[in-house]
Design a protein around this motif. Sequence first.
Motif, mmCIF file in Angstrom:
data_model
loop_
_atom_site.group_PDB
_atom_site.id
_atom_site.type_symbol
_atom_site.label_atom_id
_atom_site.label_comp_id
_atom_site.label_asym_id
_atom_site.label_seq_id
_atom_site.Cartn_x
_atom_site.Cartn_y
_atom_site.Cartn_z
ATOM 1 N N UNK A 222 18.173 112.306 -0.911
ATOM 2 C CA UNK A 222 18.342 111.375 0.197
ATOM 3 C C UNK A 222 19.068 112.081 1.335
ATOM 4 N N UNK A 223 18.941 111.527 2.507
ATOM 5 C CA UNK A 223 19.649 112.084 3.650
ATOM 6 C C UNK A 223 21.117 111.700 3.585
ATOM 7 N N UNK A 224 21.990 112.542 4.106
ATOM 8 C CA UNK A 224 23.426 112.276 4.068
ATOM 9 C C UNK A 224 23.899 111.924 5.476
ATOM 10 N N UNK A 225 24.230 112.930 6.266
ATOM 11 C CA UNK A 225 24.556 112.715 7.660
ATOM 12 C C UNK A 225 25.843 111.980 7.960
ATOM 13 N N UNK A 226 26.995 112.531 7.534
ATOM 14 C CA UNK A 226 28.284 111.986 7.957
ATOM 15 C C UNK A 226 29.243 113.141 8.234
ATOM 16 N N UNK A 272 37.872 109.275 -5.213
ATOM 17 C CA UNK A 272 37.296 108.347 -4.244
ATOM 18 C C UNK A 272 36.339 109.059 -3.289
ATOM 19 N N UNK A 273 36.656 110.291 -2.923
ATOM 20 C CA UNK A 273 35.762 111.061 -2.053
ATOM 21 C C UNK A 273 34.419 111.287 -2.740
ATOM 22 N N UNK A 274 34.473 111.718 -3.999
ATOM 23 C CA UNK A 274 33.233 111.983 -4.727
ATOM 24 C C UNK A 274 32.419 110.707 -4.936
ATOM 25 N N UNK A 275 33.116 109.631 -5.292
ATOM 26 C CA UNK A 275 32.419 108.374 -5.535
ATOM 27 C C UNK A 275 31.839 107.797 -4.245
ATOM 28 N N UNK A 276 32.570 107.952 -3.134
ATOM 29 C CA UNK A 276 32.035 107.461 -1.865
ATOM 30 C C UNK A 276 30.789 108.244 -1.482
ATOM 31 N N UNK A 281 25.013 107.953 -0.614
ATOM 32 C CA UNK A 281 23.652 108.392 -0.910
ATOM 33 C C UNK A 281 22.828 107.227 -1.462
ATOM 34 N N UNK A 282 23.441 106.437 -2.354
ATOM 35 C CA UNK A 282 22.738 105.297 -2.934
ATOM 36 C C UNK A 282 22.391 104.246 -1.873
ATOM 37 N N UNK A 292 31.110 101.701 8.548
ATOM 38 C CA UNK A 292 32.063 100.644 8.218
ATOM 39 C C UNK A 292 31.513 99.672 7.182
ATOM 40 N N UNK A 293 30.239 99.357 7.294
ATOM 41 C CA UNK A 293 29.620 98.455 6.317
ATOM 42 C C UNK A 293 29.651 99.070 4.919
ATOM 43 N N UNK A 294 29.254 100.341 4.848
ATOM 44 C CA UNK A 294 29.218 101.023 3.552
ATOM 45 C C UNK A 294 30.632 101.176 2.989
ATOM 46 N N UNK A 295 31.571 101.528 3.860
ATOM 47 C CA UNK A 295 32.962 101.704 3.415
ATOM 48 C C UNK A 295 33.529 100.405 2.872
#
Length: 327
Positions: A222-226, A272-276, A281-282, A292-295
Motif C-alpha cells: 500500500x502507499x504510505x506518504x507521511x 506506538x510508532x510501529x503500530x501506527x 497502511x491498513x 487527524x482522522x487516522x490518528x
Amino acid sequence: MKHFLRVLTQFLVFLYCKCLWQGLKFVVRKVTGRCELQRICYNNKPGARRTLKIESSLKCSKSELLQSAVSVHPDAVEKTIDDIMVLKKIHPDTNPQLGISLQACLFQIVGYRNLVLEVEKLRREPYDCENPEHEDMLMQLWKALRPESPLTGRISKQWCEIGFQGSDPKTDFRGMGLLGLHNLLYFSEHDKATALQMLHDSLQTKLSKMSKAEWEKKKFDKAIGYSFAIVGINITDLAYSLLVSGALKTHLYNVAPEMPSLVHFQQTFCYLMQEFHRFWVEEDPCDIMEFNRVRNKFHKRVLKQLKNLDMALCPHFTASDLHLVNL
C-alpha cells in the motif's frame, strides 16, 4: 425546586452507598480476618490488576497515612509500608509476603507519578539551538536516520528527507519540546532497523504516480506518504496524553516490576510508532490530510486495548515474569 430535590436525592444515595460500603468492608474483615489491602494482594496477581486496586484503596481510605502513601518519595516507600503494617495491625512475621507485595505496588504507584513529572519537564523544555546538548541530539538523529548522507548545513532542506516540515527542525518541536526529540532519537538508535524501514516507507510516492509494473517491482502493498519526524512528534503527543490521563497505568504496571521509568515510556513510544505505521497502511488514506482522522481512530483503539487490565502494549518484560510475590 425539582433541581434541588434531584441533588438532595443524589447526595442521600451517595451517603447511603458510602455507609453501606464501609459497613460491608467491616463485616468482610471480621469474617475473613483480613483487611482490604490483604484481600487485594491475596486475590490478584502482580501487575495492573493488583496495583490499580491497591492505589484506589489507598486514595479512598479515611486514614491520612494511607492517602499520603501514593505520593511519598521513593526513598520513603519501605518506611511507609512498615507504618501501614502497624496501622493495620498486621504482623510482618505472620504475613512476610504482604509487605513485599505492597512495597512493589507502592513503588509502581509513586514511580508512575514521578514519571509523569519527568515527562512533563521534558515536554516543557523548548528546543534551544544555542544549547550544545540540544544541537548534538539533533545531529545524532540525522546520523541515525541518514548515516550515508552528510548534512550540508544546520539550516537545510535536507531535514525534509527525514520528515521535518522545513529547513530548521527546531520549529517542529514547539508542541512537545525536547520530549519529541528524545523519543525520535531513542527510536532511531534503539530500534534502528524498524525506524529506517518506516522512514523508507514513509517517503514512497502514491500509487497514482507510479506505473503498475513499478509498484509491483517495489513490492509495496500500500502507499504510505507521511512525514516521519512529524508523525513521531504527533505520536509523542499521543503517548503523553495516555500517560497524563492515567490510561497508560494498565500497561506500565504490567511491564515495570517496580518503578516505571523514562525508558519504559520511550519503549512504549517505539511500540506506538510501529503500530501506527501498520494502522496507517491498513487505513490506506488518500493523502496526509486524513492524518487527524487516522490518528484519532488509532488513539481510540489503543484506549480500548488499555481497558484490559492484563494488557501490556510492548511486553519486553512483565511483572509476573519477574517472579514478584503472588500471595
